[in-house]
Design a protein around this motif. Structure first.
Motif, PDB file in Angstrom:
ATOM      1  N   GLN A  33      -6.854 -12.557   1.208  1.00  0.00           N
ATOM      2  CA  GLN A  33      -5.464 -12.827   0.829  1.00  0.00           C
ATOM      3  C   GLN A  33      -5.155 -12.296  -0.570  1.00  0.00           C
ATOM      4  N   GLN A  34      -5.552 -11.025  -0.779  1.00  0.00           N
ATOM      5  CA  GLN A  34      -5.356 -10.369  -2.068  1.00  0.00           C
ATOM      6  C   GLN A  34      -4.427  -9.169  -1.918  1.00  0.00           C
ATOM      7  N   SER A  35      -3.794  -8.799  -3.023  1.00  0.00           N
ATOM      8  CA  SER A  35      -2.987  -7.571  -3.048  1.00  0.00           C
ATOM      9  C   SER A  35      -3.914  -6.361  -3.035  1.00  0.00           C
ATOM     10  N   THR A  36      -3.427  -5.292  -2.453  1.00  0.00           N
ATOM     11  CA  THR A  36      -4.228  -4.065  -2.447  1.00  0.00           C
ATOM     12  C   THR A  36      -3.301  -2.859  -2.374  1.00  0.00           C
ATOM     13  N   LYS A  37      -3.834  -1.715  -2.815  1.00  0.00           N
ATOM     14  CA  LYS A  37      -3.099  -0.449  -2.753  1.00  0.00           C
ATOM     15  C   LYS A  37      -4.063   0.627  -2.291  1.00  0.00           C
ATOM     16  N   VAL A  38      -3.724   1.306  -1.192  1.00  0.00           N
ATOM     17  CA  VAL A  38      -4.614   2.325  -0.635  1.00  0.00           C
ATOM     18  C   VAL A  38      -3.801   3.537  -0.220  1.00  0.00           C
ATOM     19  N   GLU A  39      -4.498   4.640  -0.053  1.00  0.00           N
ATOM     20  CA  GLU A  39      -3.913   5.831   0.562  1.00  0.00           C
ATOM     21  C   GLU A  39      -4.612   6.025   1.899  1.00  0.00           C
ATOM     22  N   ILE A  40      -3.854   6.051   2.976  1.00  0.00           N
ATOM     23  CA  ILE A  40      -4.443   6.070   4.301  1.00  0.00           C
ATOM     24  C   ILE A  40      -3.748   7.123   5.172  1.00  0.00           C
ATOM     25  N   LEU A  41      -4.542   7.804   5.988  1.00  0.00           N
ATOM     26  CA  LEU A  41      -3.999   8.796   6.914  1.00  0.00           C
ATOM     27  C   LEU A  41      -3.550   8.077   8.187  1.00  0.00           C
ATOM     28  N   ASN A  56      -0.032   8.012   3.895  1.00  0.00           N
ATOM     29  CA  ASN A  56       0.747   6.826   3.581  1.00  0.00           C
ATOM     30  C   ASN A  56       0.133   6.116   2.376  1.00  0.00           C
ATOM     31  N   GLU A  57       0.925   5.948   1.313  1.00  0.00           N
ATOM     32  CA  GLU A  57       0.490   5.095   0.211  1.00  0.00           C
ATOM     33  C   GLU A  57       0.963   3.681   0.519  1.00  0.00           C
ATOM     34  N   LEU A  58       0.016   2.807   0.798  1.00  0.00           N
ATOM     35  CA  LEU A  58       0.315   1.469   1.291  1.00  0.00           C
ATOM     36  C   LEU A  58       0.053   0.426   0.210  1.00  0.00           C
ATOM     37  N   ASN A  59       1.068  -0.361  -0.092  1.00  0.00           N
ATOM     38  CA  ASN A  59       0.953  -1.467  -1.041  1.00  0.00           C
ATOM     39  C   ASN A  59       1.147  -2.773  -0.269  1.00  0.00           C
ATOM     40  N   ILE A  60       0.137  -3.644  -0.296  1.00  0.00           N
ATOM     41  CA  ILE A  60       0.197  -4.905   0.441  1.00  0.00           C
ATOM     42  C   ILE A  60       0.129  -6.072  -0.544  1.00  0.00           C
ATOM     43  N   ASP A  61       1.036  -7.030  -0.360  1.00  0.00           N
ATOM     44  CA  ASP A  61       1.048  -8.241  -1.192  1.00  0.00           C
ATOM     45  C   ASP A  61       1.151  -9.474  -0.302  1.00  0.00           C
ATOM     46  N   PRO A  62       0.326 -10.500  -0.571  1.00  0.00           N
ATOM     47  CA  PRO A  62       0.432 -11.753   0.193  1.00  0.00           C
ATOM     48  C   PRO A  62       1.577 -12.622  -0.341  1.00  0.00           C
ATOM     49  N   ILE A  63       2.210 -13.346   0.544  1.00  0.00           N
ATOM     50  CA  ILE A  63       3.286 -14.268   0.171  1.00  0.00           C
ATOM     51  C   ILE A  63       2.832 -15.689   0.508  1.00  0.00           C
ATOM     52  N   PHE A  64       2.821 -16.567  -0.498  1.00  0.00           N
ATOM     53  CA  PHE A  64       2.354 -17.944  -0.327  1.00  0.00           C
ATOM     54  C   PHE A  64       3.535 -18.915  -0.393  1.00  0.00           C
ATOM     55  N   ASN A  65       3.389 -20.055   0.300  1.00  0.00           N
ATOM     56  CA  ASN A  65       4.396 -21.107   0.174  1.00  0.00           C
ATOM     57  C   ASN A  65       4.053 -22.030  -0.987  1.00  0.00           C
ATOM     58  N   GLU A  66       4.838 -23.071  -1.168  1.00  0.00           N
ATOM     59  CA  GLU A  66       4.630 -23.960  -2.301  1.00  0.00           C
ATOM     60  C   GLU A  66       3.298 -24.703  -2.226  1.00  0.00           C
TER      61      GLU A  66
END
Length: 382
Positions: free
Chosen positions: A80-88, A99-109
């Motif tokens: 459940q961590q943010s990451t940034k990768v370049e993927i074919l 594709n430059e992919l940026n992923i961020d998790p979204i948490f509730n309260e």
């Protein structure tokens, strides 16, 4: 309707119109299915909204997609961590795109991860340009190596007959000849030596370019070596009516370990240039102990002349191969422009360095710094 009730619809409309691809993944499901894709995602991939929702993003991957990149994405999702990768990735029609992919998790309260938001950028053109640059660099390196090998072989072939010519000139000069013939033979000898110097420099450049040049670590007497080097250049200085002298730090150790042959090659070149480009005045070689310990002695060699100097805007190119500060200097003083390049390369092999200070019309001073192993370090190694 209140503003708060309008916000979710407004944000969804805004995200849907972004020029970047946006996806939202359900983090509560082990399959991480897509819950939302915007319009740019469908244009980029060729998959419709209906074809994408409910599927894991791996449907965009193909045979050439790097498994390690996929593994890194999965690990980030698991933690459940943010990451940034370049993927074919692959479009619906099978066309590849980067594709430059940026992923961020979204948490509730409560701290529970509910979503993963992905923002993708099409970087296909950039990756293509990078690949073309790598290919061009590789081809240039191969071409350069081939040229250096050719130069090396050619100069080996040149040196044999050239040495024969020099020998014949020497023999002819030993006979009963007139003063005029002696003068002609001396001119021929000087021209032959100049050509042999160029051939030897070219051979050194070829060796350096192919990584074939090595350095030794043997015992030598630095003060004795310096004395021999200066003596070698005394005749050339005397013929130009300029003074050559040396100042050596008396704290220099009697014995050091390094490569005296390569050191001599560097200093010979610097002194030869200093004499060549000095019409009147003097050339000085100064040797100082810059740093000294039980393990290492760092010497600084300074070669200063009162010659023509170097224009400030040309100093940065001074150590480039086949470069002289002025083409008129090449015609007037001769030389291939390889000497300083070789000096720099040799010093790098010896973990040394070279710098230059110069003022046009006032002279030039080169500073060479070289580390040598001391007697104590050799004994400890033994």
């Amino acid at each position: 309707m209140s503003l708060n009730n309008q916000l979710p619809m407004q944000w969804e409309f805004i995200i849907s119109k972004l020029k970047s691809s946006v996806t939202v993944v359900d983090a509560t499901s082990p399959e991480f299915p897509l819950m939302y894709v915007n319009e740019h995602f469908t244009r980029l991939t060729g998959y419709t909204h209906e074809e994408s929702i409910g599927r894991n993003c791996r449907f965009l991957q193909g045979t050439d997609t790097n498994p390690e990149t996929v593994s890194n994405i999965r690990e980030a999702l698991r933690k459940q961590q943010s990451t940034k990768v370049e993927i074919l990735n692959y479009t619906k029609s099978g066309q590849k795109f980067w594709n430059e992919l940026n992923i961020d998790p979204i948490f509730n309260e409560s701290g529970d991860c509910l979503y993963f938001v992905g923002i993708q950028y099409d970087i296909t053109e950039r990756k293509f340009a990078e690949e073309q640059l790598k290919l061009a660099t590789s081809l240039a390196e191969k071409t350069s190596r081939g040229q250096l090998e050719f130069i090396g072989k050619l100069n080996h072939e040149l040196r044999t007959p050239l040495n024969g010519i020099m020998g014949m000139i020497e023999l002819a000069g030993m006979g009963d000849i007139t003063e005029e013939q002696k003068e002609y033979l001396e001119l021929a000898r000087q021209s032959g030596e100049a050509l042999l110097h160029i051939v030897n420099n070219s051979l050194d450049m070829a060796k350096l370019g192919r990584g074939k040049m090595g350095v030794e670590h043997i015992e030598f007497q630095p003060l004795k070596l310096i004395q021999q080097i200066v003596k070698t250049h005394e005749l050339a200085a005397m013929n130009k009516h300029i003074r050559i002298f040396c100042h050596a730090d008396l704290s220099i150790p009697d014995v050091l370990w390094g490569d005296p042959l390569r050191l001599r090659q560097v200093l010979d070149n610097l002194l030869s240039n200093a004499i060549k480009f000095t019409e009147q005045g003097e050339v000085q070689l100064r040797v100082d102990v810059k740093q000294r310990s039980h393990e290492k002695t760092m010497l600084m060699f300074s070669v200063r002349d009162t010659g023509i100097g170097i224009p400030s805007h040309q100093i940065s190119q001074l150590f480039d191969a086949f470069t002289q500060s002025d083409i008129s200097h090449a015609r007037r003083f001769g030389g291939s422009g390889l000497g300083l390049t070789i000096c720099k390369e040799l010093l790098e092999l010896m973990n040394g360095s070279i710098t230059v200070d110069s003022a046009e019309g006032k002279g030039t001073e080169f500073h060479v710094t070289v580390p040598f192993r001391s007697r104590q370090s050799i004994f400890n190694a033994g």
